[in-house]
Motif scaffolding. Sequence first.
Motif, short mmCIF file in Angstrom:
data_model
loop_
_atom_site.label_atom_id
_atom_site.label_comp_id
_atom_site.label_asym_id
_atom_site.label_seq_id
_atom_site.Cartn_x
_atom_site.Cartn_y
_atom_site.Cartn_z
N SER A 141 -23.97 3.30 -16.99
CA SER A 141 -23.12 4.48 -17.06
C SER A 141 -23.74 5.42 -18.08
CB SER A 141 -21.71 4.09 -17.52
OG SER A 141 -20.96 5.27 -17.77
N GLU A 143 -22.25 7.48 -19.87
CA GLU A 143 -21.27 7.84 -20.89
C GLU A 143 -21.76 7.34 -22.24
OE1 GLU A 143 -16.59 6.91 -21.79
OE2 GLU A 143 -17.31 6.98 -19.75
N ALA A 159 -16.99 7.64 -17.16
CA ALA A 159 -18.12 8.11 -16.35
C ALA A 159 -18.37 7.08 -15.24
CB ALA A 159 -19.36 8.27 -17.21
N LEU A 161 -20.12 4.49 -12.69
CA LEU A 161 -21.26 3.57 -12.79
C LEU A 161 -22.31 3.98 -11.77
CD1 LEU A 161 -19.56 0.08 -13.15
CD2 LEU A 161 -20.69 1.41 -14.93
N GLN A 162 -23.58 3.84 -12.16
CA GLN A 162 -24.68 4.12 -11.25
C GLN A 162 -25.51 2.86 -11.11
OE1 GLN A 162 -26.79 7.80 -12.04
NE2 GLN A 162 -25.13 8.46 -13.36
#
Length: 194
Positions: A141, A143, A159, A161-162
Motif C-alpha cells: 500500500s 499509504e 489506501a 492494496l496493490q
Amino acid sequence: MALQQIVEETVSGLGYDLVEIERSAGGLLRITIDLPWDPDASGERFVTVEDCEKVTRQLQFALEVDGADYRRLEVSSPGIDRPLRHEKDFERFVGSLVDITLKAPMGAAAAGQVSANRKKFRGTLERTPQADGAGWQIVWSDEPAVKPGQRVSKKKAPAPLQALGFTLDELREARLAPVVDFKGRRPKDAPPQA
C-alpha cells in the motif's frame, strides 16, 4: 579446486547453508552462512557466534590446504536484510516484508497505477498459484506509515492494496526488508516477535 566449490563443500559438510561468497579489495573473503530451513520446525533458529567460529576454523584449514589467496576471512549470518536468491528462500519467507528490484521497469504493464519507470518495491511476499507451477507476488500500500503517537481519523479510507506478480527471472535483487522492532514501538495489534 575452485574457491566456490571448496567453500560450498566445507560449509555444507558442517551442516550449514551457504548464502553468499563475497571478495572485496584488500583480500577480504566474506562468507555468509545460515542454518538449513526446516518447514516443520517450530520457531526460527538463528546462526550464533559459535556457528561462525566453527565454520571459520574449518574454512581456514581447507583454504590453506588448497592454497587459496585471501588475507582476511569473515564468516557471518545473513542479518536482518538477508538476500533471497533461490526458490527455497522465497518459500521460507512467504508472508514477510521484502524489498525487490526488477531488472526492467514496469512499463505499460502497470496500467497507470504506478510509475512506468519504477523498479523497486517493498511489500509482503505471497505465493500465487499458476498453471505452470507457483508464481510470486508482492502486495503493498502506498499509504505512509503512521508515526508513534500520531492520531488517525477513523473516517479516513485506507489506501488500496496493490499487487505485482513476478518470476524469479525478472528480479535483479530481493532481500528481506530490515525492520527493527524496538520495545514499546510496536503497534498494539501486531503480534509479539520472538
